[in-house]
Design a protein around this motif. Structure first.
Motif, PDB file in Angstrom:
ATOM      1  N   LEU B  36       0.814  -1.207   0.000  1.00 11.58           N
ATOM      2  CA  LEU B  36       0.000   0.000   0.000  1.00 11.58           C
ATOM      3  C   LEU B  36       0.850   1.260   0.000  1.00 11.58           C
ATOM      4  O   LEU B  36       0.619   2.177  -0.790  1.00 11.58           O
ATOM      5  CB  LEU B  36      -0.943  -0.013   1.206  1.00 11.58           C
ATOM      6  CG  LEU B  36      -1.902   1.155   1.286  1.00 11.58           C
ATOM      7  CD1 LEU B  36      -2.832   1.188   0.108  1.00 11.58           C
ATOM      8  CD2 LEU B  36      -2.704   1.117   2.581  1.00 11.58           C
ATOM      9  N   GLU B  37       1.873   1.299   0.870  1.00 12.37           N
ATOM     10  CA  GLU B  37       2.668   2.519   1.002  1.00 12.37           C
ATOM     11  C   GLU B  37       3.391   2.842  -0.296  1.00 12.37           C
ATOM     12  O   GLU B  37       3.352   3.962  -0.784  1.00 12.37           O
ATOM     13  CB  GLU B  37       3.671   2.378   2.148  1.00 12.37           C
ATOM     14  CG  GLU B  37       3.028   2.329   3.530  1.00 12.37           C
ATOM     15  CD  GLU B  37       2.050   3.477   3.767  1.00 12.37           C
ATOM     16  OE1 GLU B  37       2.369   4.629   3.385  1.00 12.37           O
ATOM     17  OE2 GLU B  37       0.933   3.219   4.283  1.00 12.37           O
ATOM     18  N   SER B  38       4.046   1.839  -0.878  1.00 10.03           N
ATOM     19  CA  SER B  38       4.807   2.137  -2.100  1.00 10.03           C
ATOM     20  C   SER B  38       3.862   2.453  -3.261  1.00 10.03           C
ATOM     21  O   SER B  38       4.178   3.291  -4.103  1.00 10.03           O
ATOM     22  CB  SER B  38       5.732   0.971  -2.450  1.00 10.03           C
ATOM     23  OG  SER B  38       4.955  -0.137  -2.824  1.00 10.03           O
ATOM     24  N   ASP B  39       2.710   1.815  -3.276  1.00  7.65           N
ATOM     25  CA  ASP B  39       1.758   2.124  -4.341  1.00  7.65           C
ATOM     26  C   ASP B  39       1.256   3.558  -4.237  1.00  7.65           C
ATOM     27  O   ASP B  39       1.126   4.263  -5.239  1.00  7.65           O
ATOM     28  CB  ASP B  39       0.563   1.165  -4.285  1.00  7.65           C
ATOM     29  CG  ASP B  39       0.872  -0.146  -4.984  1.00  7.65           C
ATOM     30  OD1 ASP B  39       1.898  -0.183  -5.690  1.00  7.65           O
ATOM     31  OD2 ASP B  39       0.108  -1.102  -4.825  1.00  7.65           O
ATOM     32  N   LEU B  40       0.970   3.983  -2.998  1.00  8.34           N
ATOM     33  CA  LEU B  40       0.506   5.359  -2.818  1.00  8.34           C
ATOM     34  C   LEU B  40       1.570   6.354  -3.232  1.00  8.34           C
ATOM     35  O   LEU B  40       1.287   7.360  -3.890  1.00  8.34           O
ATOM     36  CB  LEU B  40       0.119   5.598  -1.357  1.00  8.34           C
ATOM     37  CG  LEU B  40      -1.306   5.173  -0.971  1.00  8.34           C
ATOM     38  CD1 LEU B  40      -1.551   5.428   0.489  1.00  8.34           C
ATOM     39  CD2 LEU B  40      -2.320   5.930  -1.805  1.00  8.34           C
ATOM     40  N   ASP B  41       2.809   6.058  -2.868  1.00  5.12           N
ATOM     41  CA  ASP B  41       3.914   6.949  -3.278  1.00  5.12           C
ATOM     42  C   ASP B  41       3.988   7.046  -4.793  1.00  5.12           C
ATOM     43  O   ASP B  41       4.133   8.115  -5.374  1.00  5.12           O
ATOM     44  CB  ASP B  41       5.239   6.413  -2.733  1.00  5.12           C
ATOM     45  CG  ASP B  41       5.338   6.656  -1.241  1.00  5.12           C
ATOM     46  OD1 ASP B  41       4.510   7.437  -0.730  1.00  5.12           O
ATOM     47  OD2 ASP B  41       6.219   6.047  -0.605  1.00  5.12           O
ATOM     48  N   ARG B  42       3.893   5.862  -5.400  1.00  7.00           N
ATOM     49  CA  ARG B  42       3.995   5.826  -6.865  1.00  7.00           C
ATOM     50  C   ARG B  42       2.848   6.619  -7.518  1.00  7.00           C
ATOM     51  O   ARG B  42       3.058   7.357  -8.473  1.00  7.00           O
ATOM     52  CB  ARG B  42       3.937   4.352  -7.311  1.00  7.00           C
ATOM     53  CG  ARG B  42       4.092   4.152  -8.790  1.00  7.00           C
ATOM     54  CD  ARG B  42       5.511   4.386  -9.245  1.00  7.00           C
ATOM     55  NE  ARG B  42       5.616   4.313 -10.689  1.00  7.00           N
ATOM     56  CZ  ARG B  42       6.196   5.230 -11.442  1.00  7.00           C
ATOM     57  NH1 ARG B  42       6.721   6.306 -10.901  1.00  7.00           N
ATOM     58  NH2 ARG B  42       6.269   5.089 -12.750  1.00  7.00           N
ATOM     59  N   LEU B  43       1.665   6.473  -6.939  1.00 12.71           N
ATOM     60  CA  LEU B  43       0.501   7.167  -7.481  1.00 12.71           C
ATOM     61  C   LEU B  43       0.682   8.676  -7.377  1.00 12.71           C
ATOM     62  O   LEU B  43       0.439   9.416  -8.345  1.00 12.71           O
ATOM     63  CB  LEU B  43      -0.761   6.724  -6.724  1.00 12.71           C
ATOM     64  CG  LEU B  43      -2.082   7.290  -7.256  1.00 12.71           C
ATOM     65  CD1 LEU B  43      -2.390   6.717  -8.611  1.00 12.71           C
ATOM     66  CD2 LEU B  43      -3.223   6.989  -6.296  1.00 12.71           C
ATOM     67  N   CYS B  44       1.113   9.138  -6.198  1.00 17.92           N
ATOM     68  CA  CYS B  44       1.319  10.573  -6.015  1.00 17.92           C
ATOM     69  C   CYS B  44       2.380  11.079  -6.988  1.00 17.92           C
ATOM     70  O   CYS B  44       2.291  12.181  -7.520  1.00 17.92           O
ATOM     71  CB  CYS B  44       1.745  10.885  -4.583  1.00 17.92           C
ATOM     72  SG  CYS B  44       0.403  10.623  -3.430  1.00 17.92           S
ATOM     73  N   GLU B  45       3.360  10.247  -7.259  1.00 14.91           N
ATOM     74  CA  GLU B  45       4.425  10.633  -8.174  1.00 14.91           C
ATOM     75  C   GLU B  45       3.861  10.762  -9.603  1.00 14.91           C
ATOM     76  O   GLU B  45       4.143  11.718 -10.317  1.00 14.91           O
ATOM     77  CB  GLU B  45       5.503   9.559  -8.106  1.00 14.91           C
ATOM     78  CG  GLU B  45       6.798   9.879  -8.829  1.00 14.91           C
ATOM     79  CD  GLU B  45       7.689   8.649  -8.818  1.00 14.91           C
ATOM     80  OE1 GLU B  45       7.652   7.891  -7.820  1.00 14.91           O
ATOM     81  OE2 GLU B  45       8.386   8.429  -9.821  1.00 14.91           O
ATOM     82  N   LEU B  46       3.054   9.792  -9.968  1.00 11.50           N
ATOM     83  CA  LEU B  46       2.518   9.793 -11.332  1.00 11.50           C
ATOM     84  C   LEU B  46       1.574  10.968 -11.562  1.00 11.50           C
ATOM     85  O   LEU B  46       1.571  11.587 -12.619  1.00 11.50           O
ATOM     86  CB  LEU B  46       1.780   8.486 -11.616  1.00 11.50           C
ATOM     87  CG  LEU B  46       2.648   7.274 -11.902  1.00 11.50           C
ATOM     88  CD1 LEU B  46       1.780   6.041 -12.022  1.00 11.50           C
ATOM     89  CD2 LEU B  46       3.448   7.472 -13.171  1.00 11.50           C
ATOM     90  N   LEU B  47       0.739  11.242 -10.574  1.00 18.17           N
ATOM     91  CA  LEU B  47      -0.251  12.304 -10.766  1.00 18.17           C
ATOM     92  C   LEU B  47       0.247  13.646 -10.252  1.00 18.17           C
ATOM     93  O   LEU B  47      -0.484  14.632 -10.270  1.00 18.17           O
ATOM     94  CB  LEU B  47      -1.558  11.945 -10.064  1.00 18.17           C
ATOM     95  CG  LEU B  47      -2.338  10.783 -10.681  1.00 18.17           C
ATOM     96  CD1 LEU B  47      -3.568  10.492  -9.878  1.00 18.17           C
ATOM     97  CD2 LEU B  47      -2.714  11.096 -12.111  1.00 18.17           C
ATOM     98  N   ALA B  48       1.464  13.694  -9.756  1.00 21.78           N
ATOM     99  CA  ALA B  48       2.059  14.917  -9.214  1.00 21.78           C
ATOM    100  C   ALA B  48       1.245  15.472  -8.051  1.00 21.78           C
ATOM    101  O   ALA B  48       1.240  16.674  -7.814  1.00 21.78           O
ATOM    102  CB  ALA B  48       2.239  15.977 -10.287  1.00 21.78           C
ATOM    103  N   LYS B  49       0.546  14.600  -7.347  1.00 20.36           N
ATOM    104  CA  LYS B  49      -0.202  14.944  -6.129  1.00 20.36           C
ATOM    105  C   LYS B  49      -0.962  16.257  -6.238  1.00 20.36           C
ATOM    106  O   LYS B  49      -0.582  17.274  -5.657  1.00 20.36           O
ATOM    107  CB  LYS B  49       0.775  14.999  -4.936  1.00 20.36           C
ATOM    108  CG  LYS B  49       0.160  15.352  -3.583  1.00 20.36           C
ATOM    109  CD  LYS B  49      -0.616  14.207  -2.983  1.00 20.36           C
ATOM    110  CE  LYS B  49      -1.106  14.584  -1.583  1.00 20.36           C
ATOM    111  NZ  LYS B  49      -2.468  14.224  -1.336  1.00 20.36           N
ATOM    112  N   PRO B  50      -1.999  16.291  -7.038  1.00 13.23           N
ATOM    113  CA  PRO B  50      -2.750  17.544  -7.149  1.00 13.23           C
ATOM    114  C   PRO B  50      -3.468  17.882  -5.844  1.00 13.23           C
ATOM    115  O   PRO B  50      -3.781  16.986  -5.055  1.00 13.23           O
ATOM    116  CB  PRO B  50      -3.756  17.250  -8.255  1.00 13.23           C
ATOM    117  CG  PRO B  50      -3.783  15.793  -8.418  1.00 13.23           C
ATOM    118  CD  PRO B  50      -2.587  15.203  -7.793  1.00 13.23           C
ATOM    119  N   GLU B  51      -3.729  19.181  -5.650  1.00  8.39           N
ATOM    120  CA  GLU B  51      -4.356  19.662  -4.425  1.00  8.39           C
ATOM    121  C   GLU B  51      -5.743  19.053  -4.229  1.00  8.39           C
ATOM    122  O   GLU B  51      -6.171  18.777  -3.121  1.00  8.39           O
ATOM    123  CB  GLU B  51      -4.504  21.191  -4.490  1.00  8.39           C
ATOM    124  CG  GLU B  51      -3.201  21.944  -4.458  1.00  8.39           C
ATOM    125  CD  GLU B  51      -2.594  21.967  -3.076  1.00  8.39           C
ATOM    126  OE1 GLU B  51      -3.356  22.151  -2.112  1.00  8.39           O
ATOM    127  OE2 GLU B  51      -1.366  21.775  -2.966  1.00  8.39           O
TER     128      GLU B  51
END
Lengths: 367, 513
Positions: B36-51
């Motif tokens: 879960l943790e690494s997937d969430l990191d990867r997701l935020c990276e891919l989507l550039a963590k929008p507001e």
């Protein structure tokens, strides 16, 4: 094998192309020709001329039945060898080009004489060739549609001519046979010129969707031509006195001078311009056929580059030289002679030869 | 047994056209790691963590698994997420054979490109610790407009619903009219970045399969960034983009679109666009209006003819004025000529300059009226009216007759029901004016010949545009210049090249019976 599958014309388009090519400027010229040659009985000559033309055209149809999926050039290539066909293609190209050019120059001269006296001739030629290119570049299908539409757009013409009704004199039609039957029958060949253009059947036939209706189409086409000619001829005979008949040029146009409409001062000025839709049928299909023969000769599938060269060439040539009315009449006399051989005699001879050849070959097979 | 294992289907991937065009696309087929943790990191990276992206961590009560729910706030229906996803996951104590998530559309996604694209399109994604697949839930709920009265194509008696910006709703509007098994929607996707859904609606047993193939090919071949509006799509797929004539109908009325579908034509719906393309169109279809069929046939016929007359007036009238006043005086009656002469006498410009000036002014007023907000828009009319109507004539710059000509042309072009055709008319009018200025009435006629020649060679999706006039098809005339009585319209138009021509039976028996 269907070589021309995506380019088809309906029976109505077939009819209108053939009669359109014929009518175009015959409609303006034929009354005075008939009167001068055959007298008041000229309209009988016209009917006889039509019958002969129908027969000649049916010969072409019979000939083309031997090769339903190809033009006359393909037929010649099959029966008489490739080189004969090439020679024929050159002849057809020259003939159609001459035909188209003459029609174009005649229309230009009429426009220049009656509507735009000051404008240089080659500009008028240029203007007329722009729509020609737009229509003829897209193939026979579009030419067919144009012929069809032009004819339908021109159904008002008889009605406008009927407005001269109160100026007609029925007595002028008599005596019908002032000099007996001789001039009426003898002058039949002089009407042939105004039916020329039906040789296009030999090129249109493979494009026709319903080939079994070709005979009917040909008959209808010449019927329409005949009706149009008869209409204008008899009207002119009744409108002009015998003296005027032989002095006035372009009787049809002159006759409209007597028409008065509350919203239009000079009917004939507008008539000439609107009549361009019919005039154009004498050169748009023929320019297309010229390009078609040329592309057949050169073995190209695309006729458009050749079309561009032809049209541009015509404009450039007209810049240096544009024949006057008298030259046009002389040129058309010449065309009448060539056309008679080309359209009336040649197909019949060819048909006879093809039938004979087939007969001999069949007998050879049987024995 | 985890929550995820209860769902069978995998998230359907759209045609992937992103290859090599963005950083995210480079890892298109990269799969989830399962942690879960690494997937969430990867997701935020891919989507550039929008507001506006919300990541809600939670522990599923029934199984004790750690999970995270991810969605973008403005694009989802928050109430639905609360009651149907979060509530059951947090509160349900036991999972039976059924998943506790009560959302209609739930699919699984195994790689990042599907997961991220689902989030960006308004879905919610549930990542569960230990699972290599994400759960994608259809929770779309962006701001939407209700189907209101169409603005441009108003109708006196027709329905008061127009298309909206969501394709699903538009499809529903069409289905409402045609609850028929044969009504088919063929879905395509267009645009590398926009990834717009495009649906072709047609009657499978009526419409011509060749045209469908042609249409599908043309849309499928497109390689564009995104499509904002149907107009863009129309320009990309029409047969001859250089033509002044529109070759596909654009309508914002579901009833009009359905009426064309029922005649065997195709409607192309584009997501996010409140208009629908209809093809193959012919010249006359731009003169038809849905009201023609709801009024009595006699008045409908009269109005049809009026429209065609108006079309010709609005393309040739200024050109005719130029031709008559500068070349062919002999055409008009002497009295009228004298009247024109009286007014023209003091005007310092040539008829062509006069006409171009006035027509341009008219175009400017019209354009200003379109873009300005309504309260200011009225002022434009007043200013324009005073300038055109009075001041300019009193100053002796333009003749009265010219003002009449311009006003007449304007009114004539206003009664044409189709905006695209009016645009064509405006372009054609100016070209004919130039031709008339150069060659008088002859130039005008040659211009018309070119127009006719162009029109008959034009095709719409491989179908003749000039039908039923060129090629002449008399059986189609029933719904062109005249609008025949309803019971006469028993056959579908030939111009649609349909498979089944019969539209209706004899609704009015002949004779005394």
């Amino acid at each position: 094998m269907k070589k021309y599958a995506f380019n088809e014309i309906t029976t109505m388009q077939f009819i209108f192309i053939i009669s359109g090519i014929a009518i175009s400027y015959g409609f303006i010229e034929i009354p005075s020709v008939l009167y001068k040659k055959a007298g008041a009985g000229g309209w009988i000559t016209l009917i006889l001329g039509t019958l002969v033309t129908m027969a000649a055209n049916l010969a072409i149809v019979q000939l083309m039945k031997k090769m339903p999926d190809g033009t006359i050039l393909d037929l010649l290539a099959k029966y008489a060898g490739k080189w004969t066909a090439r020679v024929a293609a050159v002849a057809c190209t020259a003939y159609f080009l001459y035909f188209a050019y003459l029609g174009l120059v005649y229309s230009t001269r009429i426009i220049k004489a009656r509507v735009l006296q000051e404008t240089p001739g080659f500009l008028i030629v240029f203007m007329l060739l722009v729509p020609t290119y737009v229509i003829a570049r897209s193939g026979i299908r579009i030419v067919g549609r144009y012929a069809e539409l032009s004819m339908w757009l021109s159904v008002w013409i008889p009605f406008i001519f009927l407005l001269v009704w109160k100026h007609l004199h029925w007595l002028y039609l008599l005596p019908v046979l002032a000099d007996g039957w001789r001039p009426v029958v003898a002058e039949v060949p002089s009407t042939f010129y105004y039916f020329l253009g039906f040789f296009s059947t030999a090129f249109l036939y493979p494009f026709l969707i319903k080939k079994e209706k070709a005979v009917l189409g040909v008959l209808c086409a010449h019927m329409i031509t005949l009706l149009a000619y008869l209409f204008i001829t008899i009207l002119c005979f009744m409108f002009f006195s015998p003296h005027e008949m032989s002095t006035v040029n372009q009787l049809g146009i002159y006759m409209l001078k007597s028409v008065e409409l509350p919203f239009l001062e000079q009917v004939e000025g507008l008539f000439i311009v609107l009549y361009l839709f019919i005039f154009s049928l004498s050169w748009i299909p023929t320019y297309y056929l010229t390009a078609f023969c040329l592309s057949w000769l050169t073995g190209r599938a695309d006729h458009r580059p050749l079309m561009r060269i032809l049209l541009a060439g015509t404009v450039v040539f007209s810049y240096f030289y544009l024949p006057g009315f008298n030259t046009v009449y002389r040129l058309s006399d010449w065309q009448a002679k060539v056309g008679m051989g080309f359209e009336y005699a040649a197909p019949v001879v060819l048909l006879g030869w093809v039938l004979l050849r087939d007969a001999i070959r069949n007998r050879g097979h049987r024995s | 047994m985890g929550v995820l294992s209860l769902f069978g289907g995998r998230y359907k991937r759209g045609k992937n056209r992103n290859n090599g065009h963005s950083v995210a696309a480079a890892q298109a087929d990269e799969t989830l790691s399962g942690s879960l943790e690494s997937d969430l990191d990867r997701l935020c990276e891919l989507l550039a963590k929008p507001e506006d992206m919300n990541v809600r961590r939670l522990q599923i009560r029934a199984t004790g698994e750690h999970a995270a729910l991810i969605y973008i706030e403005g694009l989802v229906d928050a109430a639905e997420i609360h009651t149907n996803i979060l509530k059951p996951l947090l509160l349900e104590t036991e999972i039976g054979r059924q998943s506790p998530i009560s959302i209609g559309r739930v699919e699984k996604a195994g790689n990042w490109s599907d997961t991220t694209s689902a989030i960006l399109k308004g879905g919610s994604v549930l990542l569960v610790d230990g699972s290599r697949e994400a759960l994608v839930m259809g929770t779309q709920g962006w701001p939407q407009r209700d189907p209101t009265d169409p603005k441009m194509e108003t109708s006196l008696r027709g329905a008061q619903q127009g298309f909206v910006e969501t394709i699903q709703q538009n499809i529903a509007l069409i289905r409402r009219y045609l609850p028929n098994r044969e009504l088919t929607f063929k879905n395509l996707r267009v645009g590398r970045r926009g990834d717009t859904q495009v649906s072709i609606a047609y009657l499978a047993d009526v419409a011509n399969p060749d045209i469908l193939q042609e249409l599908t090919d043309r849309i499928g071949r497109l390689d564009v960034d995104l499509i904002i509006n149907t107009g863009e799509l129309a320009e990309l797929i029409e047969d001859n983009p250089y033509s002044p004539f529109p070759q596909l109908l654009v309508t914002e009325r579901p009833d009009a679109a359905v009426s064309h579908i029922a005649q065997g034509r195709f409607a192309v719906l584009v997501d996010r666009s409140p208009t629908v393309l209809v093809g193959p169109a012919s010249f006359v279809s731009f003169f038809q209006n849905i009201d023609d069929y709801s009024t009595r046939w006699s008045i409908a016929t009269f109005i049809r003819m009026l429209r065609f007359l108006a079309f010709f007036i609005s393309i040739i009238l200024p050109a005719f004025y130029i031709a008559v006043t500068s070349f062919n005086f002999e055409l008009i009656p002497l009295k009228l000529l004298l009247t024109i002469g009286t007014f023209r006498g003091s005007v310092p410009f040539s008829p062509f300059i006069e006409a171009v000036f006035m027509e341009l002014t008219l175009e400017m007023i019209r354009e200003a009226g379109v873009r300005l907000p309504a309260p200011i828009g009225q002022t434009v009319g007043i200013v324009g009216g005073i300038v055109i109507g009075q001041a300019i004539v009193q100053a002796g710059l333009i003749s009265n007759i010219m003002v009449i000509v311009v006003a007449f042309t304007a009114i004539a072009s206003f009664i044409l029901p189709n905006l695209d055709m009016v645009a064509a008319v405006r372009i054609i009018r100016f070209s004919l004016m130039i031709a008339a200025a150069m060659f008088g009435i002859f130039g005008l006629l040659v211009g018309l010949m070119i127009l006719v020649g162009h029109m008959i060679s034009l095709e719409s999706l491989g179908t003749p545009f000039g039908s039923p006039f060129a090629p002449m098809r008399f059986s189609d005339w029933r719904d062109t210049l005249v609008r025949s009585p309803m019971w006469k319209l028993t056959r579908r138009p030939l111009s649609a090249r349909v498979e089944q021509a019969d539209r209706q039976g004899a609704n009015r028996p002949k004779g005394d019976g």
